[in-house]
Design an enzyme around this catalytic site. Sequence first.
Site, PDB file in Angstrom:
ATOM      1  N   SER A 243       0.876  -1.173   0.000  1.00  0.00           N
ATOM      2  CA  SER A 243       0.000   0.000   0.000  1.00  0.00           C
ATOM      3  C   SER A 243       0.909   1.217   0.000  1.00  0.00           C
ATOM      4  O   SER A 243       2.028   1.158   0.543  1.00  0.00           O
ATOM      5  CB  SER A 243      -0.865   0.002   1.264  1.00  0.00           C
ATOM      6  OG  SER A 243      -1.437   1.290   1.463  1.00  0.00           O
TER       7      SER A 243
ATOM      8  N   TYR B 208      -1.544  -1.094  10.333  1.00  0.00           N
ATOM      9  CA  TYR B 208      -1.707  -1.455   8.913  1.00  0.00           C
ATOM     10  C   TYR B 208      -0.460  -1.043   8.112  1.00  0.00           C
ATOM     11  O   TYR B 208       0.123  -1.857   7.386  1.00  0.00           O
ATOM     12  CB  TYR B 208      -2.956  -0.767   8.355  1.00  0.00           C
ATOM     13  CG  TYR B 208      -3.218  -1.008   6.892  1.00  0.00           C
ATOM     14  CD1 TYR B 208      -3.820  -2.183   6.455  1.00  0.00           C
ATOM     15  CD2 TYR B 208      -2.876  -0.040   5.932  1.00  0.00           C
ATOM     16  CE1 TYR B 208      -4.064  -2.396   5.098  1.00  0.00           C
ATOM     17  CE2 TYR B 208      -3.125  -0.252   4.576  1.00  0.00           C
ATOM     18  CZ  TYR B 208      -3.720  -1.432   4.170  1.00  0.00           C
ATOM     19  OH  TYR B 208      -3.967  -1.636   2.835  1.00  0.00           O
TER      20      TYR B 208
END
Length: 240
Positions: free
Chosen positions: A138, A151
């Site tokens: 990401s 995350y």
Amino acid sequence: MSLSGKTAIVTGASAGIGEATARRLAGAGATVMLVARREDRLKALAAEIGGGTQVLALDLSETEAPQALLDAATEQLGKVDILINNAGILRTSHFADFDLAELEPMIALNYSAVVRSSILFARHMKANDSGQIINLSSIGAGLTAATSGVYGGLKAALERFTDVLRIELAGSGVRVGIIAPGTTGTEIFDDMKSRGEPGWDEFTPPMQPDDIARAIQFMCEQEGNANAARMHIYSTSEGF
Ligand code: NDP
């Protein structure tokens, strides 16, 4: 049909980026195995794609799942050419509100399952002198922002692992790469929204899953000695 004759596994193929990627790789000629928990969705997608598409309902957060995936894939596909480790979840919170019950499931799916699968399939592919593993990171791996510590930290760790795997496999015929999407409109933001928070995809016009799938297809279509090993795909409206 650039991927004609190739076999490909896409995890998290029941929705979002994984579903779009499965469509693209199948459209390019690959025989695809769809993996996720929601078997009904996988079966519907397989019926739509056709062409020998396989379905495997599996909870990848379970420790034994990557080995079960390898066993099922080699039985049903034979040699595996491409593995897209895409399945992932997003739980965000400020430390004051972080639900610690969310920690282990996120580590299990977003990190451990990808590492286990990468290692097991790397051995399979190295034995065949060819293959490709693409891990979904990401842009959050490189952002230091409140609420994204777990995350983003897991994605950063995954990038380090993936780069090292690429280096360890140099010269083996196995390509390893990272794709890091920016904000893409998918169900991944449903959890935030269900808690009454605005989804990140509401702050910026997001990309669509096929924007990321197109980049993954590009990575898979590299030929000869080329390995498109790292791609960041930003929405044109993202300002970081
Ligand atoms: P979605 O929520 O749309 O899809 C997630 C997929 O993962 C679903 O197919 C889901 O299927 C599967 N999945 C979830 N839990 C499990 C599990 N325990 N076992 C097996 N499969 C599971 O997410 P996206 O398409 O948005 O995300 C895909 C990847 O892209 C993730 O790794 C994410 O971190 C990354 N990413 C996404 C961005 C975005 O803005 N959307 C941005 C940057 C990275 P099922 O529930 O049926 O099991």
